[in-house]
Structures are given as structure tokens and as C-alpha cells.
Design a protein around this motif. Sequence first.
Motif, PDB file in Angstrom:
ATOM      1  N   VAL A 189       0.846  -1.234  -0.030  1.00  0.00           N
ATOM      2  CA  VAL A 189      -0.076   0.060   0.018  1.00  0.00           C
ATOM      3  C   VAL A 189       0.841   1.044   0.016  1.00  0.00           C
ATOM      4  O   VAL A 189       0.481   2.169  -0.921  1.00  0.00           O
ATOM      5  CB  VAL A 189      -0.926   0.045   1.344  1.00  0.00           C
ATOM      6  N   PRO A 190       1.730   1.474   1.006  1.00  0.00           N
ATOM      7  CA  PRO A 190       2.777   2.676   0.846  1.00  0.00           C
ATOM      8  C   PRO A 190       3.418   3.036  -0.440  1.00  0.00           C
ATOM      9  O   PRO A 190       3.427   3.933  -0.987  1.00  0.00           O
ATOM     10  CB  PRO A 190       3.770   2.580   1.917  1.00  0.00           C
ATOM     11  N   ARG A 191       3.881   1.405  -1.009  1.00  0.00           N
ATOM     12  CA  ARG A 191       4.964   1.670  -1.994  1.00  0.00           C
ATOM     13  C   ARG A 191       4.005   2.031  -3.293  1.00  0.00           C
ATOM     14  O   ARG A 191       4.339   2.878  -3.997  1.00  0.00           O
ATOM     15  CB  ARG A 191       5.342   0.483  -2.281  1.00  0.00           C
ATOM     16  N   THR A 192       2.733   1.532  -3.626  1.00  0.00           N
ATOM     17  CA  THR A 192       1.882   1.722  -4.649  1.00  0.00           C
ATOM     18  C   THR A 192       1.399   3.216  -4.617  1.00  0.00           C
ATOM     19  O   THR A 192       1.226   4.100  -5.591  1.00  0.00           O
ATOM     20  CB  THR A 192       0.678   0.695  -4.759  1.00  0.00           C
ATOM     21  N   ALA A 193       1.188   3.570  -3.300  1.00  0.00           N
ATOM     22  CA  ALA A 193       0.561   5.130  -3.270  1.00  0.00           C
ATOM     23  C   ALA A 193       1.862   6.203  -3.659  1.00  0.00           C
ATOM     24  O   ALA A 193       1.583   6.867  -4.298  1.00  0.00           O
ATOM     25  CB  ALA A 193       0.423   5.377  -1.902  1.00  0.00           C
ATOM     26  N   ALA A 194       3.088   5.784  -3.259  1.00  0.00           N
ATOM     27  CA  ALA A 194       4.139   6.767  -3.526  1.00  0.00           C
ATOM     28  C   ALA A 194       4.391   6.659  -5.209  1.00  0.00           C
ATOM     29  O   ALA A 194       4.723   7.487  -5.489  1.00  0.00           O
ATOM     30  CB  ALA A 194       5.354   6.137  -2.922  1.00  0.00           C
TER      31      ALA A 194
END
Length: 79
Positions: free
Chosen positions: A50-55
Motif C-alpha cells: 500500500v505505501p509503495r503503490t501510493a508513492a
Amino acid sequence: MQEQSHDVALDITAETCPMTFVRTRLALDRMASGQVLRVTMKGDEPRRNVPRTAAEQGHQVLGMREGEGGVAELWLRRK
């Protein structure tokens, strides 16, 4: 990390990938630029993805806090 203020809260603890980011993305899409989303999630896969894809999509990862029982909270600022 101390809890940050947020505009919208999303609980995806019952979801599995890829629905964890699908629900997160839908929530971000409904928000105005600059608003903060707090995502409550559970499991290693959402913590990584989730954090990787959001970034990757241009949103700002403000931080993550580990909680009890394998639950984590993530703060994202909408691009």
C-alpha cells in the motif's frame, strides 16, 4: 510515531491484496488534493504494497505506526 491528524479514515484490516490497495486508491480518488488519509491495515503484504503503490502514484507517505495484534496505521497525503 505519534498519530497524525487526518481528513478521512479507512479500515482495510479485513481485506486481502489486491483489494487493500484498490480500496485505498478509491478513497484517495474521492479526496481533495492535500487531504490526509489514515489507513488501518493488517498483514505484511499491505504494509509493503500500500505505501509503495501510493508513492508510485504520486501520493506522499507521511508515516506508519505499528499497533497491537499486527495492525498498522498508515498516513497518506493525496497528491
